[in-house]
Design a protein around this motif. Structure first.
Motif, PDB file in Angstrom:
ATOM      1  N   ILE A 621       0.763  -1.147   0.078  1.00  0.00           N
ATOM      2  CA  ILE A 621      -0.084  -0.118   0.014  1.00  0.00           C
ATOM      3  C   ILE A 621       0.767   1.346   0.044  1.00  0.00           C
ATOM      4  O   ILE A 621       0.533   2.358  -0.414  1.00  0.00           O
ATOM      5  N   GLY A 622       1.962   1.129   0.807  1.00  0.00           N
ATOM      6  CA  GLY A 622       3.101   2.447   0.709  1.00  0.00           C
ATOM      7  C   GLY A 622       3.291   2.632  -0.820  1.00  0.00           C
ATOM      8  O   GLY A 622       3.509   3.749  -1.227  1.00  0.00           O
ATOM      9  N   THR A 623       3.608   1.562  -1.641  1.00  0.00           N
ATOM     10  CA  THR A 623       4.324   1.829  -2.749  1.00  0.00           C
ATOM     11  C   THR A 623       3.283   2.530  -3.683  1.00  0.00           C
ATOM     12  O   THR A 623       3.340   3.264  -4.749  1.00  0.00           O
ATOM     13  N   ALA A 624       1.650   2.078  -3.553  1.00  0.00           N
ATOM     14  CA  ALA A 624       0.481   2.888  -4.169  1.00  0.00           C
ATOM     15  C   ALA A 624       0.644   4.247  -3.848  1.00  0.00           C
ATOM     16  O   ALA A 624       0.532   5.006  -4.745  1.00  0.00           O
ATOM     17  N   ILE A 625       0.712   4.599  -2.598  1.00  0.00           N
ATOM     18  CA  ILE A 625       0.637   5.845  -2.232  1.00  0.00           C
ATOM     19  C   ILE A 625       1.606   6.829  -2.828  1.00  0.00           C
ATOM     20  O   ILE A 625       1.815   8.048  -3.353  1.00  0.00           O
ATOM     21  N   VAL A 672     -11.601   2.882 -16.895  1.00  0.00           N
ATOM     22  CA  VAL A 672     -10.968   1.581 -17.271  1.00  0.00           C
ATOM     23  C   VAL A 672     -10.464   0.963 -15.699  1.00  0.00           C
ATOM     24  O   VAL A 672     -10.399  -0.113 -15.347  1.00  0.00           O
ATOM     25  N   LEU A 673      -9.740   2.011 -15.156  1.00  0.00           N
ATOM     26  CA  LEU A 673      -8.894   1.537 -13.788  1.00  0.00           C
ATOM     27  C   LEU A 673     -10.023   1.219 -12.622  1.00  0.00           C
ATOM     28  O   LEU A 673      -9.689   0.482 -11.967  1.00  0.00           O
ATOM     29  N   THR A 674     -11.071   2.058 -12.977  1.00  0.00           N
ATOM     30  CA  THR A 674     -12.091   1.649 -11.744  1.00  0.00           C
ATOM     31  C   THR A 674     -13.137   0.651 -12.075  1.00  0.00           C
ATOM     32  O   THR A 674     -13.972   0.397 -11.229  1.00  0.00           O
ATOM     33  N   GLY A 675     -12.953   0.154 -13.373  1.00  0.00           N
ATOM     34  CA  GLY A 675     -13.621  -0.927 -13.740  1.00  0.00           C
ATOM     35  C   GLY A 675     -15.049  -0.668 -14.305  1.00  0.00           C
ATOM     36  O   GLY A 675     -16.096  -1.587 -14.606  1.00  0.00           O
ATOM     37  N   LEU A 690      -0.677   3.963 -12.300  1.00  0.00           N
ATOM     38  CA  LEU A 690      -2.025   4.018 -11.794  1.00  0.00           C
ATOM     39  C   LEU A 690      -2.803   2.688 -11.927  1.00  0.00           C
ATOM     40  O   LEU A 690      -3.475   2.264 -11.016  1.00  0.00           O
ATOM     41  N   TRP A 691      -2.317   2.017 -12.769  1.00  0.00           N
ATOM     42  CA  TRP A 691      -2.714   0.377 -12.922  1.00  0.00           C
ATOM     43  C   TRP A 691      -2.161  -0.451 -11.819  1.00  0.00           C
ATOM     44  O   TRP A 691      -2.851  -1.031 -11.017  1.00  0.00           O
ATOM     45  N   LEU A 692      -0.902  -0.069 -11.440  1.00  0.00           N
ATOM     46  CA  LEU A 692      -0.454  -0.746  -9.986  1.00  0.00           C
ATOM     47  C   LEU A 692      -0.862  -0.363  -8.932  1.00  0.00           C
ATOM     48  O   LEU A 692      -1.421  -0.960  -8.006  1.00  0.00           O
ATOM     49  N   VAL A 693      -1.438   1.190  -8.796  1.00  0.00           N
ATOM     50  CA  VAL A 693      -2.228   1.583  -7.729  1.00  0.00           C
ATOM     51  C   VAL A 693      -3.635   0.800  -7.506  1.00  0.00           C
ATOM     52  O   VAL A 693      -3.967   0.407  -6.650  1.00  0.00           O
ATOM     53  N   SER A 694      -4.032   0.466  -8.667  1.00  0.00           N
ATOM     54  CA  SER A 694      -5.610   0.040  -8.526  1.00  0.00           C
ATOM     55  C   SER A 694      -5.272  -1.442  -8.243  1.00  0.00           C
ATOM     56  O   SER A 694      -6.337  -2.066  -7.357  1.00  0.00           O
ATOM     57  N   LEU A 695      -4.308  -2.052  -8.705  1.00  0.00           N
ATOM     58  CA  LEU A 695      -4.374  -3.504  -8.244  1.00  0.00           C
ATOM     59  C   LEU A 695      -3.857  -3.781  -6.871  1.00  0.00           C
ATOM     60  O   LEU A 695      -4.416  -4.834  -6.224  1.00  0.00           O
ATOM     61  N   VAL A 696      -3.136  -2.882  -6.236  1.00  0.00           N
ATOM     62  CA  VAL A 696      -2.807  -2.540  -4.692  1.00  0.00           C
ATOM     63  C   VAL A 696      -4.201  -2.616  -3.977  1.00  0.00           C
ATOM     64  O   VAL A 696      -4.357  -3.141  -2.906  1.00  0.00           O
ATOM     65  N   VAL A 697      -4.910  -1.501  -4.438  1.00  0.00           N
ATOM     66  CA  VAL A 697      -6.067  -1.071  -3.676  1.00  0.00           C
ATOM     67  C   VAL A 697      -7.180  -2.467  -3.695  1.00  0.00           C
ATOM     68  O   VAL A 697      -7.618  -2.725  -2.679  1.00  0.00           O
TER      69      VAL A 697
END
Length: 726
Positions: A621-625, A672-675, A690-697
């Motif tokens: 989660i730290g990587t995403a933020i 696309v990222l929010t589905g 942003l795709w990585l952020v989406s996957l982590v979340v």
């Protein structure tokens, strides 16, 4: 050498037996058929006293099983003094070991007691013949010489002691003491040789036996040979005459095997006493001779209540007669019986039991007893009934689920499965029912790994663990598994339900993805190095316009390298998502803010962080933020970019919000990222970060939201589950 049998016409005999009723019957019957006086004694001590004090004694009849020493040792003591005196030995054992020792010690007759029961006339004739043969063929050879011949042939080590020193030792005694000749310890102290390190046999003991104050003494002693070999023995001291003077016969019997057997027996008994299963032993007729403490817990009968009765006290009347006929046919044939049955406890309650009965035989293979082990499986049967009821209601759903479903009781024994399990593993329920859960794992280590992993996560639908299973065919596969409690109608936990999903295809795809990633990383970096290297050369030797173009090539190459690095992070996350953990989100953001401000010295990141807020999220989660805050600064079109990060919490949710004044993220990218929209041919996927952020979340069981800032910019919001407060 004593007075026994000195008058040929005297007619008395002594019968040595520990059974008073048997001795009384023997005396009455033999006196009636022979006219002899029958003396009865209950111990060898009494028999030896009669031998020493009754001049009219013409014969000894003795049982083998006696309280002080056995019949063989009694016979050996008599033979030292009277090598030819009539001695008839009764035994119930009838085995070759006893017979061999009796014959070696020159027994007159060796008889199986049961064969002469109620055949008193034949027995009387045999006694008379033995006495007559002794009188008519009595040897004129020196009795001492005859006794030595008998002692030398004996299988047991034996020595003669007189006045506390050795006077004779047979060959087996020399071997026991590890000496070559008798002269190596002739006339040495008995205590010095036999018990140098203990007081097991003392001078007082020898004196008491030699004087006749104690006719028999028996004890256990460890003999240490001259070469240091230690032999545990049963030492028997018997009062005898040697050279017409009082002496002591010492008989040594090796009990090494006996001690080992006793040790194993004690270990076995402790295990039986501590066992949670009901264990009982019966004779060949089915009469209970022993029951362990758990017998009462299972049946309600105390062991003392059951001993002397038969297992019919547990008969419920629910089992057909054929069941017991088959049972007896099986165990009397020497085979093991293992079946389930319905029994009745002492209080009348019925219970289901799984029972194993095994025959016990002696050395000769003769059936001597039976041992039975009962396990109460009533709860398992009740659970099975409830499951059958549930299956009737949910049969179609249970069968239609394609994932493998396996149901266990509290002992991890398999009690049910669905068609999906059969299709995947190859087992029908009848083939594995009752087996331990370990049987479907690739190995015991896999089973132990899974049990450790799911501790504290049972009934958590979001928690899965992938472990290796093994099919009936021997093939293995990775199975992503959830575990839930099985509860009864009273909401009590009675077992476990495992839902197993074969993720072999997923593993294959991830492997392929990793292969593509490695190839892309290698080839792209190599080719990009060539492009940028040549661009640098052009830049150094080109016109101003060419320099601008070369700079553009280099800048684009840097962006592509950054994109590939993001792709690497995404691939790594997809292939091996980190586990979830509990983190204090404010401290994580403070650390990230400091790192970014050090990297971008012209940037400002404002923060508004609620203190002591913890979330349950992916360890990434730290990587995403960090990705969101880095984008907010690096994509700014201002010389002094600013961004804001805020954290606040509700009762169940923690919100992390990043705000910037950058160009708005394209709508297609956001949806696309929010589905909200599928990936189409128009989507270029420029935002791998942003795709990585989406996957982590998503892996954190969170929600990613996008909103346009006013008058310009973006608001990106992450909603995460709040960790429970201790």
């Amino acid at each position: 050498m004593g007075t026994a049998g000195s008058n040929q016409d005297d007619g008395s005999l002594v019968y040595v037996s520990a059974d008073p009723s048997q001795a009384e019957q023997f005396a009455q019957k033999i006196e009636a058929v022979t006219g002899m006086t029958v003396l009865t004694r209950s111990t060898v001590t009494g028999g030896l006293e009669a031998l020493a004090t009754r001049p009219d004694l013409a014969c000894i009849v003795s049982d083998y099983d006696l309280p002080d020493i056995d019949g063989i040792a009694f016979l050996q003591a008599v033979r030292v003094q009277f090598p030819d005196f009539p001695f008839i030995l009764f035994t119930s054992e009838g085995n070759e070991r006893v017979a061999s020792k009796a014959i070696t010690a020159r027994v007159t007759e060796y008889l199986i007691k049961e064969h002469f029961q109620d055949h008193w006339s034949e027995l009387g004739t045999l006694i008379a013949q033995s006495i007559g043969t002794h009188h008519t063929q009595r040897s004129i050879t020196d009795p001492e010489a005859r006794a030595k011949v008998i002692l030398e042939a004996a299988l047991d080590p034996m020595v003669i002691v007189q006045n506390e020193t050795f006077r004779y030792a047979n060959e087996t005694a020399l071997e026991l003491f590890e000496v070559d000749t008798f002269y190596e310890f002739e006339r040495r102290s008995v205590a010095e040789i036999v018990a140098p390190d203990s007081a097991a046999i003392t001078t007082e003991t020898i004196e008491a036996v030699q004087s006749g104050a104690r006719r028999v003494e028996r004890l256990e002693q460890t003999i240490v040979g001259q070469q240091g070999r230690k032999t545990p023995v049963e030492l028997t001291a018997v009062s005898v005459e040697w050279n017409n003077a009082p002496a002591v016969l010492l008989i040594f019997r090796d009990i090494s095997e006996l001690r080992a057997n006793q040790y194993e027996l004690r270990r076995f008994r402790r295990a039986v006493e501590a066992a949670g299963h009901a264990i009982y032993v019966t004779d060949v007729d089915g009469t209970i001779e022993y029951a362990n403490p758990a017998f009462e817990a299972v049946t309600g009968y105390e062991p003392a209540e059951a001993i002397g009765k038969t297992p019919r006290i547990l008969n419920s009347g629910e089992m057909p007669a054929a069941y017991f006929e088959n049972l007896w046919d099986t165990i009397l044939a020497g085979e093991i019986w293992e079946e389930s049955l319905i029994n009745r406890r002492k209080d009348g309650e019925l219970y289901h039991a799984h029972q194993t009965i095994a025959p016990i035989t002696d050395r000769d293979g003769t059936l001597t007893a039976f041992v039975a082990i009962q396990t109460d499986i009533s709860e398992r049967e009740r659970l099975r009934e409830r499951l059958e009821e549930s299956k009737e209601r949910y049969q179609s759903l249970f069968k239609s689920i394609r994932d493998a479903i396996l149901v266990f009781d509290m002992d991890r024994r398999i009690i049910n499965c669905n068609q999906g399990f059969t299709d995947r593993f190859g087992y029908e329920l009848s083939e594995i029912e009752g087996d331990h859960a370990k049987s479907v794992y690739a190995g015991e280590a896999d089973y132990d790994e899974f049990r450790e992993a799911v501790k504290g996560h049972i009934d958590d639908p979001d928690f899965t663990h992938t472990v290796t299973y093994e099919k009936q065919s021997g093939q293995t596969f990775p199975g992503e598994t959830n575990v839930f409690y099985l509860r009864n109608a009273d909401d009590e936990i009675v077992g476990f339900i495992s839902i197993i999903r074969d993720v072999s295809d997923r593993r294959t795809r991830l492997h392929q993805l990793q292969m593509i990633d490695r190839v892309l990383q290698h080839n792209f970096h190599n080719d990009m190095n060539v492009i940028q290297g040549n661009a640098e050369l052009l830049k150094d030797a080109a016109t101003e316009e060419d320099v601008a173009r070369a700079s553009r090539i280099i800048e684009t190459g840097d962006q592509l390298l950054e994109t590939v690095e993001k792709e690497r992070q995404v691939t790594k996350f997809l292939a091996d998502p980190p586990a979830r953990s509990t983190v204090e989100i404010g401290s994580v953001i403070t650390r990230i803010k400091s790192e970014i401000e050090s990297r971008y010295s012209n940037a400002t990141i404002r923060s508004s962080l609620q203190e002591s807020v913890r979330v349950t999220a992916s360890a990434a989660i730290g990587t995403a933020i960090k990705e969101l805050l880095t984008n907010a600064i690096s994509h700014a079109d201002e010389e002094t970019p600013t961004a804001t990060v805020a954290v606040w919490a509700t009762d169940e949710t923690v919100i992390v919000e990043v705000t910037d004044s950058n160009p708005t993220i394209p709508e297609m990218e956001r949806t696309v990222l929010t589905g909200e929209e599928p990936v189409s041919s128009l989507y270029h996927g420029s935002g791998l970060g942003l795709w990585l952020v989406s996957l982590v979340v998503e892996d954190s069981n969170g929600v990613l939201e996008f909103e346009e800032n006013e008058p310009r910019g973006n608001i990106i919001r992450i909603r995460l589950p709040r960790a429970e407060v201790d």
